[in-house]
Design an enzyme around this catalytic site. Structure first.
Site, PDB file in Angstrom:
ATOM      1  N   TRP A 100       0.916  -1.044  -0.138  1.00  0.00           N
ATOM      2  CA  TRP A 100       0.128  -0.090   0.046  1.00  0.00           C
ATOM      3  C   TRP A 100       0.864   1.113  -0.044  1.00  0.00           C
ATOM      4  O   TRP A 100       1.354   1.562   1.095  1.00  0.00           O
ATOM      5  CB  TRP A 100      -0.862   0.156   1.388  1.00  0.00           C
ATOM      6  N   ASN A 137       6.665  -3.013   6.465  1.00  0.00           N
ATOM      7  CA  ASN A 137       5.318  -2.414   6.385  1.00  0.00           C
ATOM      8  C   ASN A 137       5.623  -1.417   7.599  1.00  0.00           C
ATOM      9  O   ASN A 137       6.039  -1.513   8.552  1.00  0.00           O
ATOM     10  CB  ASN A 137       4.324  -3.435   7.014  1.00  0.00           C
ATOM     11  N   GLU A 193     -27.347   3.893   2.255  1.00  0.00           N
ATOM     12  CA  GLU A 193     -26.464   2.964   1.397  1.00  0.00           C
ATOM     13  C   GLU A 193     -26.152   1.525   1.995  1.00  0.00           C
ATOM     14  O   GLU A 193     -26.024   0.660   1.259  1.00  0.00           O
ATOM     15  CB  GLU A 193     -25.300   3.413   1.041  1.00  0.00           C
ATOM     16  N   HIS A 196     -39.216  24.362   5.713  1.00  0.00           N
ATOM     17  CA  HIS A 196     -39.570  24.486   4.320  1.00  0.00           C
ATOM     18  C   HIS A 196     -39.856  23.123   3.410  1.00  0.00           C
ATOM     19  O   HIS A 196     -39.754  23.066   2.225  1.00  0.00           O
ATOM     20  CB  HIS A 196     -38.525  25.253   3.615  1.00  0.00           C
ATOM     21  N   LYS A 237     -17.170  -0.196  -4.919  1.00  0.00           N
ATOM     22  CA  LYS A 237     -16.391   0.893  -3.954  1.00  0.00           C
ATOM     23  C   LYS A 237     -15.735   2.020  -4.777  1.00  0.00           C
ATOM     24  O   LYS A 237     -15.683   2.918  -4.125  1.00  0.00           O
ATOM     25  CB  LYS A 237     -15.059  -0.144  -3.365  1.00  0.00           C
TER      26      LYS A 237
HETATM   27  C1  AGP Z   1     -19.680   6.507   0.306  1.00  0.00           C
HETATM   28  O1  AGP Z   1     -19.968   5.640   1.406  1.00  0.00           O
HETATM   29  C2  AGP Z   1     -19.770   5.569  -1.101  1.00  0.00           C
HETATM   30  N1  AGP Z   1     -18.928   4.561  -1.080  1.00  0.00           N
HETATM   31  C3  AGP Z   1     -19.728   6.607  -2.383  1.00  0.00           C
HETATM   32  O2  AGP Z   1     -20.462   7.695  -2.222  1.00  0.00           O
HETATM   33  C4  AGP Z   1     -18.386   7.294  -2.353  1.00  0.00           C
HETATM   34  O3  AGP Z   1     -17.974   8.271  -1.636  1.00  0.00           O
HETATM   35  C5  AGP Z   1     -18.384   8.041  -3.781  1.00  0.00           C
HETATM   36  O4  AGP Z   1     -18.439   6.853  -4.853  1.00  0.00           O
HETATM   37  C6  AGP Z   1     -16.993   8.608  -4.222  1.00  0.00           C
HETATM   38  O5  AGP Z   1     -15.948   7.698  -4.263  1.00  0.00           O
HETATM   39  P1  AGP Z   1     -14.486   8.362  -4.260  1.00  0.00           P
HETATM   40  O6  AGP Z   1     -14.399   8.945  -2.945  1.00  0.00           O
HETATM   41  O7  AGP Z   1     -13.568   7.156  -4.542  1.00  0.00           O
HETATM   42  O8  AGP Z   1     -14.388   9.213  -5.298  1.00  0.00           O
END
Ligand code: AGP
Length: 614
Positions: A74, A100, A494, A510, A609
């Site tokens: 990493w 590491n 989510e 509002h 992700k």
């Molecule tokens: C947040 O929990 C989600 N995984 C998603 O909104 C994420 O923040 C968004 O896709 C942006 O990703 P990035 O920070 O890798 O650009």
């Protein structure tokens, strides 16, 4: 975080090490490598990318040997590349070493070694150690393990190291300080080393966890001996592993998301380590230092991001405008890239992205670059596309974030933005010296305060059980807690699939107030600060309509306690730093509700992700 694995014994080492590296890919996966001791010579294979790339590369090579060390990286110093991958070797190829951690004084050591004729191949901090070992071995006429022990007396930083030498085919040497390292003792006389027990547990449950500044000398004939770096022999403390493989990868937590929530004291500390000092009153975001004047004199700073990163950007807007008096706009990258924005060379566009690969954010940067704007990045993945395209940037150093729902990356992004706001304000003179020092000291104290917030986990789990079947939820906040409300709502929707919205608390009147009834949980960030009394009024409006209020308050608050249905306390902190603490209970609340609803917390339905498509 990187993953290290080593084996020495009667069996072929390569398959064991490669399988172990795959088990550790969750610790980092931008490149990997292996060194095999082949009776008088070290064979080293290393490749950028996942471990499978290394496997493909080594498939037709000589992989025989009974001792090997392996590493999955990493990146912290030096972009992901073949040459920056570990193991690193001495110039004569006789010593190989994996690491590491971070060698904080690598630059000073490197200059000394270059003066003594050492030639560096990589841009990593680790390579300094293997040349230092070689230098001391020759200068002091000692074996490589002793040379490593002596070398570590000159190293400042964190390390989990395993080294081998072609001159000693029956030995491995391991050492640890601040980065975890465990030695496994096989019943067949074999020995294993790894960053955690994940690669070891299928072979043996008998392990020794090294303590800081301990050196393990493993010799196939003489067995395991333990020393401290002052050469005092120590008695190994053998343990029997209890956790099974699946649990080990998550550090004993049920999900990666929970592990990453609980990593935040460490990840926030790693994010500001070496970047601030409250006693000497300085902030140093080295990556963007030469652009700070440009940012101060810019027309405006435009932050482009998506999702959670966009919420971090909103926090950044409040902090930078309030402290540094610089105009900031925050844009959804997906909207910014298509609305033909007015941009020129006087604008600075800052992309925030955990993955550094989000297609919309990358495209927004490319647009900004084409219009002559300066483009900067705040990323978590070293060498990612966004990190590579930008003129400069700052890494968040949060370590790999495996859970799809972003948690530690968010607080790391907010940490970088806080440092950025403080640095710009100090440079511009828009913050008093006393306020500057006070905020620096408070930021340094944040990791301990995050630990205290994490201790409310069991109480939050009880609240989750009450509201886990709510069809909707409303999150309210004012000021820099408004983006926290948005982030809390995003976390809940989510991973638990409950519809949740975040709103500025004053906006409730509002429209959203029409939604409120006795079935609606309202999560309100009501910490001490400029708008506290206003938020108290909002809570009263909610209670007048029988809404259920879960309030995040400052420790010792009695006023809200007498109004809300549930109160979660966070330690007192300057209003500018509230987002770093107030977010934590919201992460935990969403996590527990999702678990209770039987959702796939780490891989929620329909989500990825990194959204690398439009
Ligand atoms: C947040 O929990 C989600 N995984 C998603 O909104 C994420 O923040 C968004 O896709 C942006 O990703 P990035 O920070 O890798 O650009």
């Amino acid at each position: 975080m990187c993953g290290i694995v080593a084996y020495i014994g009667k069996n072929e080492a390569y398959p064991i090490v490669i399988k172990g590296l795959k088990r550790l890919e969750y610790r980092g996966y931008d490149s990997s490598g292996v060194a095999i001791n082949q009776n008088g010579a070290l064979q080293v294979y290393k490749r950028v990318g996942k471990v499978s790339n290394l496997e493909d590369f080594a498939a037709n090579q000589d992989r025989s040997g009974h001792a090997a060390i392996g590493h999955t990286r990493w990146a912290t110093h030096g972009e992901p590349s073949d040459v920056n991958s570990h193991p690193h070797t001495s110039m004569d190829g006789k010593i190989a070493l994996i690491h590491n951690g971070i060698i904080e004084n690598y630059d000073v050591l490197k200059q000394e070694l270059v003066k003594n004729g050492y030639v560096f191949k990589s841009a990593t901090d680790t390579e300094v150690v293997v040349h230092l070992v070689d230098y001391i071995q020759k200068k002091e006429n000692v074996w490589f393990g002793e040379a490593l022990r002596l070398a570590l007396n000159h190293v400042v930083g964190a390390y989990a190291i395993v080294a081998m030498s072609s001159d000693y085919p029956n030995r491995l040497v391991a050492a640890r300080k601040s980065s975890p390292l465990v030695v496994g003792i096989g019943s067949d006389g074999a020995y294993y080393c790894a960053s955690d027990a994940t690669p070891i547990v299928e072979y043996t449950k008998k392990v020794v966890y090294l303590n800081d500044e301990e050196v393990a000398v493993i010799d196939l004939e003489k067995g395991l001996k333990l020393y401290d770096i002052a050469d005092q022999q120590k008695t190994p403390f053998f343990q029997e592993l209890e956790l099974e493989l699946e649990a080990l990868e998550k550090g004993g937590y049920e999900h990666f998301m929970l592990k990453e929530i609980h990593e935040q004291p460490r990840s926030i500390h790693d994010c500001f380590r070496g970047r601030l000092n409250s006693e000497e009153a300085w902030v140093a975001l080295g990556g963007i230092r030469e652009y700070e004047q440009k940012m101060i004199s810019a027309n405006r700073l435009i932050i482009v991001a998506c999702g959670t990163s966009w919420h971090a950007g909103l926090v950044g807007e409040y902090l930078i405008e309030d402290l540094a008096r610089i105009n900031v706009e925050v844009e959804y990258a997906s909207e910014f890239r298509y609305r033909n924005p007015i941009l020129n060379e006087n604008d600075v566009v800052i992309a925030i992205s955990q993955s550094g690969e989000t297609a919309d954010t990358l495209a927004a940067l490319e647009l900004a670059k084409s219009k002559g704007a300066t483009i900067l990045g705040i990323c978590n993945v070293v060498g990612s596309s966004i990190a590579r395209i930008t003129d400069a940037g700052s890494y968040t150093h949060a370590g790999p974030e495996i859970g799809v729902a972003s948690t530690k990356a968010f607080t790391a992004q907010v940490t970088v933005l806080t440092l950025m706001a403080l640095s710009l304000a100090h440079k511009k003179g828009t913050i008093s010296e006393s306020k500057f020092r006070q905020l620096l000291a408070e930021l340094e104290a944040i990791p301990e305060k995050v630990k205290r917030v994490l201790q409310t986990d069991a109480y939050i789990e009880k609240i989750a059980a009450i509201y886990k079947d709510s069809p909707n939820a409303l999150y309210l906040g004012r000021g820099s807690s408004f983006p926290v409300a948005l982030e809390g709502a995003l976390k809940l929707k989510e991973i638990s699939y409950i519809h949740a919205e975040g709103y500025p608390a004053a906006e409730m009147k509002h429209g959203p107030i029409a939604l409120i009834d006795e079935n609606m949980p309202i999560i309100v960030i009501a910490t001490q600060g400029n708008s506290y009394e206003k938020v108290v009024s909002n809570i009263q409006e909610v209670k007048a309509r029988k809404g259920k209020v879960i309030a995040i308050v400052t420790e010792g608050d009695e006023q809200v306690r007498n109004m809300a249905d549930h109160v979660i306390e966070i330690p007192e902190v300057d209003e500018f730093l509230v987002p770093l603490l107030a977010t934590i209970p919201l992460q935990l609340l969403s996590y527990h509700i999702a678990v209770m609803r039987g959702c796939n917390v780490d891989q929620p339905r329909n989500l990825a992700k990194s959204v690398t498509v439009e």
